[in-house]
Design an enzyme around this catalytic site. Structure first.
Site, PDB file in Angstrom:
ATOM      1  N   ARG A 122      -9.029  -0.826  -6.932  1.00 18.61           N
ATOM      2  CA  ARG A 122      -8.747  -1.622  -7.089  1.00 18.61           C
ATOM      3  C   ARG A 122      -9.333  -2.844  -7.242  1.00 18.61           C
ATOM      4  NH1 ARG A 122      -2.209  -2.732  -4.982  1.00 18.61           N
ATOM      5  NH2 ARG A 122      -1.899  -0.236  -4.698  1.00 18.61           N
ATOM      6  N   SER A 164      -0.627  -1.209  -8.514  1.00 15.68           N
ATOM      7  CA  SER A 164       1.042  -1.949  -8.257  1.00 15.68           C
ATOM      8  C   SER A 164       1.122  -3.070  -8.398  1.00 15.68           C
ATOM      9  CB  SER A 164       1.075  -1.289  -6.766  1.00 15.68           C
ATOM     10  OG  SER A 164       1.892  -1.648  -6.268  1.00 15.68           O
ATOM     11  N   HIS A 165       1.813  -3.662  -7.370  1.00 14.42           N
ATOM     12  CA  HIS A 165       2.074  -5.140  -7.531  1.00 14.42           C
ATOM     13  C   HIS A 165       0.805  -6.970  -8.325  1.00 14.42           C
ATOM     14  CE1 HIS A 165       0.412  -4.934  -3.658  1.00 14.42           C
ATOM     15  NE2 HIS A 165       0.371  -6.064  -3.618  1.00 14.42           N
ATOM     16  N   ASP A 225       8.974  -3.414  -8.578  1.00 16.77           N
ATOM     17  CA  ASP A 225       7.431  -3.709  -8.590  1.00 16.77           C
ATOM     18  C   ASP A 225       6.735  -3.073 -10.164  1.00 16.77           C
ATOM     19  OD1 ASP A 225       6.601  -1.618  -7.214  1.00 16.77           O
ATOM     20  OD2 ASP A 225       4.943  -1.905  -6.705  1.00 16.77           O
ATOM     21  N   ASP A 253       4.960  -0.338 -10.483  1.00 15.84           N
ATOM     22  CA  ASP A 253       4.606   1.365 -10.061  1.00 15.84           C
ATOM     23  C   ASP A 253       6.446   1.841  -9.626  1.00 15.84           C
ATOM     24  OD1 ASP A 253       4.224   0.136  -7.604  1.00 15.84           O
ATOM     25  OD2 ASP A 253       1.817   2.006  -7.231  1.00 15.84           O
ATOM     26  N   ASP A 266       7.406   1.491  -6.039  1.00 15.71           N
ATOM     27  CA  ASP A 266       7.523   1.428  -5.019  1.00 15.71           C
ATOM     28  C   ASP A 266       8.001   0.890  -3.730  1.00 15.71           C
ATOM     29  OD1 ASP A 266       4.901   0.193  -5.269  1.00 15.71           O
ATOM     30  OD2 ASP A 266       3.561   2.273  -4.312  1.00 15.71           O
ATOM     31  N   ARG A 267       7.922  -0.621  -4.908  1.00 15.82           N
ATOM     32  CA  ARG A 267       8.153  -1.297  -3.536  1.00 15.82           C
ATOM     33  C   ARG A 267       9.846  -1.677  -4.270  1.00 15.82           C
ATOM     34  NH1 ARG A 267       3.900  -5.883  -2.342  1.00 15.82           N
ATOM     35  NH2 ARG A 267       2.304  -4.479  -1.467  1.00 15.82           N
ATOM     36  N   THR A 314      -0.340  -1.113   8.148  1.00 10.47           N
ATOM     37  CA  THR A 314      -0.269  -1.186   7.231  1.00 10.47           C
ATOM     38  C   THR A 314      -0.948  -0.294   6.073  1.00 10.47           C
ATOM     39  OG1 THR A 314      -0.039  -3.169   7.666  1.00 10.47           O
ATOM     40  CG2 THR A 314      -0.268  -2.319   5.230  1.00 10.47           C
ATOM     41  N   GLU A 373       8.208  -0.793   5.212  1.00 11.66           N
ATOM     42  CA  GLU A 373       7.059  -2.314   5.372  1.00 11.66           C
ATOM     43  C   GLU A 373       7.697  -3.150   4.914  1.00 11.66           C
ATOM     44  OE1 GLU A 373       2.640  -0.737   5.241  1.00 11.66           O
ATOM     45  OE2 GLU A 373       3.351  -0.022   3.613  1.00 11.66           O
ATOM     46  N   SER A 395       6.025  -5.559   3.428  1.00 12.46           N
ATOM     47  CA  SER A 395       6.067  -5.730   1.904  1.00 12.46           C
ATOM     48  C   SER A 395       6.740  -4.977   0.760  1.00 12.46           C
ATOM     49  CB  SER A 395       4.518  -5.208   1.769  1.00 12.46           C
ATOM     50  OG  SER A 395       3.956  -3.996   2.345  1.00 12.46           O
ATOM     51  N   LYS A 420       6.465   5.576  -1.087  1.00 16.98           N
ATOM     52  CA  LYS A 420       7.932   4.369  -1.218  1.00 16.98           C
ATOM     53  C   LYS A 420       8.408   4.276  -1.825  1.00 16.98           C
ATOM     54  CE  LYS A 420       4.639   0.468  -1.033  1.00 16.98           C
ATOM     55  NZ  LYS A 420       3.252   0.704  -1.241  1.00 16.98           N
TER      56      LYS A 420
HETATM   57  C1  VG1 Z   1      -0.123  -4.381   0.276  1.00 15.69           C
HETATM   58  C2  VG1 Z   1       1.110  -4.248   1.477  1.00 15.69           C
HETATM   59  C3  VG1 Z   1       1.286  -2.827   1.986  1.00 15.69           C
HETATM   60  C4  VG1 Z   1       1.429  -2.644   1.099  1.00 15.69           C
HETATM   61  C5  VG1 Z   1       0.260  -2.115  -0.178  1.00 15.69           C
HETATM   62  C6  VG1 Z   1       0.981  -1.385  -1.376  1.00 15.69           C
HETATM   63  O1  VG1 Z   1      -1.433  -4.209   1.142  1.00 15.69           O
HETATM   64  O2  VG1 Z   1       0.335  -5.334   2.582  1.00 15.69           O
HETATM   65  O3  VG1 Z   1       2.464  -3.022   3.516  1.00 15.69           O
HETATM   66  O4  VG1 Z   1       1.503  -0.804   1.617  1.00 15.69           O
HETATM   67  O5  VG1 Z   1      -0.498  -3.291   0.363  1.00 15.69           O
HETATM   68  O6  VG1 Z   1       1.745  -1.394  -1.550  1.00 15.69           O
HETATM   69  P1  VG1 Z   1      -2.213  -5.523   1.884  1.00 15.69           P
HETATM   70  O7  VG1 Z   1      -3.544  -4.142   2.758  1.00 15.69           O
HETATM   71  O8  VG1 Z   1      -2.591  -6.092   1.107  1.00 15.69           O
HETATM   72  O9  VG1 Z   1      -1.998  -6.676   3.528  1.00 15.69           O
HETATM   73  V1  VG1 Z   1       1.948  -1.566  -3.199  1.00 15.69           V
HETATM   74  O10 VG1 Z   1       3.514  -1.206  -4.012  1.00 15.69           O
HETATM   75  O11 VG1 Z   1       0.098  -1.670  -3.920  1.00 15.69           O
HETATM   76  O12 VG1 Z   1       1.537   0.215  -3.334  1.00 15.69           O
HETATM   77 CO    CO Z   2       3.506  -0.893  -5.410  1.00  9.87          CO
END
Ligand code: VG1
Ligand code: CO
Length: 574
Positions: free
Chosen positions: A22, A118-119, A292, A294, A296-297, A360, A379, A381, A392
């Protein structure tokens, strides 16, 4: 077919994080940044396996998605790939991508390149991301992402084929290099919906959602969740389109953070009266959910009530076999990421299930699922899912909750709410008060320093070589009984992942965990996770901030976060 070799020089920062690479969109758009990374993925895969293979290339619809798909198709053709599947309009949610890789044409896909941050917000000033998934539908494991990083540091050329134009907006097959390379633009909901129908009892859910005392709202946060919400909740379950908000995908997510939590999903939080339960009115929906960027959340809300993601997975696990056909013969095992609360552990214990604590990131669940050891996982998150795919799944979580509501309300005259179900869960298993503090965009140096200090202090505490009351007087009577840096040994392939989060565990099992985020695109984001378990039935009604007050104070004193980073309060509390 003439393959063109384009000369290039390496970038030194193409190291995939928690979930792919990213960066700022502008970084991806510069020079050969994207081609280099894509070529590094192909260079890490056996050429004979790539030859004539089928891969999925699709994304969450953010700015640069469509241009990137075209660039990747040309490089895929240059590397011998035979067919690229892509979703109509270049769209495909992350869970649907996993389903397509696993299910479409009996699972012939070799893998997939998923374009999403993602988010993280999208647009020219914000973030873009690229993730590679393997043939099991799951994110590439560290052995492969490490190899991609190594290749990216030595890259000298990338391979491409100049392709004629094709229309991402029209479903169909585009034979771009006849007999050698084609792009198939597919309906990105088809295989996914077919799979979900084998998991949930759709006719039962259709009947349930028609109950006059039930209503729901789904917030797509202007991400790729929208088309899936429309298809599943409206077309399949028969809910009116008024149950959808922010369900038209936008390249910049309407300028917001497409992150379903109490801060960023503010429209939904307001409708559900989560922060103001006193102002609930007749028309406040019984159930609310958001996905979110994409999809998945997920965030699950009841009328005036927030379900923490850690509780959500625990509730789902405890009721899955009774309410979801896919799980009717029981669960193989459950799993959570280390910082996720222990609510799931209590369920596993009572049900006699194996419970795996992983680092994680969803990629760690894949091996357990492939080995048949894991059915449901989550998770903190806002990620929840099962072994039906290897990502997810934001929509799956909503359907799981609808199934639970339908099951619990089978014979009820008065509607049993989401809140009722969660409270019932607490009274059976106890309550894990839980909170995560995010300090976003900190400078990397001080953040790394804080982690190094915590690691050093942890080893002193572990060795018993420190008078804990010198850190904070409370620790004299409420000591830290264990402090370490979480290390995971994958029980299936034996691979070891170290430095996965520093945890301090107290005499009553309460925990403070510190991690640096692996999904940001600039600086460092510090995450602090607080958890306290309460089994006393009289103490189930505290406000989370009250229950966690002492831990919050101790976290500040132990880490020295304010002095090191200059931050006085978190940017986001979830
Ligand atoms: C975060 C979350 C983690 C999740 C990841 C991807 O990672 O804490 O639990 O799997 O995002 O989610 P980090 O390293 O920023 O804490 V998503 O929805 O971006 O695919
Ligand atoms: Co996501």
């Amino acid at each position: 077919m003439s393959v063109i070799e384009v000369k290039t020089t390496p970038y030194n920062d193409q190291k995939p994080g928690t979930s792919g690479l990213r960066k700022k969109t502008k970084v991806f758009m510069e020079g050969n940044y994207l081609p280099n990374f894509i070529q590094s993925i192909f260079d890490s895969l056996p050429a004979d396996e790539l030859k004539g293979s089928t891969i999925l290339v699709s994304g969450d619809g953010r700015f640069y998605n469509k241009d990137a798909i075209r660039i990747i198709c040309e490089i895929a053709a240059g590397n011998g790939v035979g067919t690229v599947w892509t979703g109509k309009d270049g769209l495909c949610s992350t869970p649907a991508a996993s389903a397509i890789i696993r299910e479409r044409e009996k699972g012939i896909a070799y893998g997939g390149i998923i374009l999403t941050a993602s988010h993280n917000p999208g647009g020219p000033e914000n973030d873009f991301g690229v993730k590679y998934n393997t043939s099991n539908g799951g994110p590439a494991l560290e052995a492969l992402t490490g190899k991609v990083f190594e290749k990216s540091k030595g890259i000298t050329r990338y391979l491409k084929v100049d392709l004629p134009p094709f229309d991402l907006h029209a479903i169909g097959t585009y034979d771009l290099v006849p007999g050698k390379f084609k792009v198939e633009v597919i309906d990105p909901t088809e295989d996914y919906v077919a799979l979900l129908k084998t998991i949930f009892d759709f006719p039962k859910l259709q009947t349930f959602v028609k109950r006059p005392d039930f209503s729901m709202v789904y917030d797509g946060m202007h991400g790729v969740a929208g088309p899936y919400g429309k298809r599943i909740f409206c077309e399949e379950l028969g809910l009116p389109s008024s149950c959808l908000t922010n369900c038209d995908p936008k390249e910049d997510f309407g300028g917001g953070h497409p992150d379903p939590n109490l801060v960023y999903a503010h429209d939904l939080v307001e409708v559900m009266k989560v922060l103001k339960p006193d102002s609930i009115i007749e028309s406040t929906p019984e159930f609310g959910a958001a996905g979110d960027g994409d999809c998945d959340r997920n965030m699950i809300l009841g009328k005036g009530f927030f379900v923490t993601p850690s509780d959500s997975v625990a509730v789902i696990a405890s009721l899955a076999s009774a309410s979801i056909p896919y799980f009717k013969s029981g669960l193989k095992g459950v799993s959570r990421s280390m910082p996720t609360s222990g609510a799931l552990d209590r369920v596993a214990e009572k049900m006699g299930l194996a419970m795996y604590e992983t680092p994680t990131g969803w990629k760690f669940f894949g091996n357990l699922m492939d080995a048949g050891r894991l059915s449901i996982c989550g998770e903190e998150s806002f990620g929840t899912g099962s072994d039906h795919i290897r990502e997810k799944d934001g929509i799956w979580a909503v359907l799981a909750w609808l199934s639970i509501l339908a099951f619990k309300n089978q014979n009820t005259a008065k509607f049993l709410s989401v809140e009722h179900i969660v409270r019932e869960h607490w009274s059976t298993y106890g309550r894990n008060y839980y909170s995560r503090y995010d300090y976003e965009g900190c400078e990397s140096g001080p953040a790394e320093k804080m982690m190094a200090n915590l690691r050093e202090l942890a080893s002193k505490i572990q060795a018993g070589g420190i008078d804990q009351s010198s850190i904070s007087p409370e620790l004299a009577t409420y000591p830290i009984v264990r402090a370490d840096d979480f290390e995971y040994k994958d029980p299936v392939d034996g691979s070891v992942s170290s430095k996965q989060g520093i945890r301090y565990i107290f005499s009553d099992g309460s925990r403070i965990v510190w991690r640096l985020s692996g999904t940001g695109s600039v600086g460092a984001t510090i995450r602090v996770y607080l958890e306290k378990y309460e089994s006393d039935k009289e103490k189930m009604d505290q406000r989370t901030e009250d229950a966690l007050q002492l831990l919050s104070l101790l976290a500040a004193k132990i880490s020295n976060l304010e002095a090191l980073t200059g931050r006085t309060k978190p940017d986001v509390i979830t």
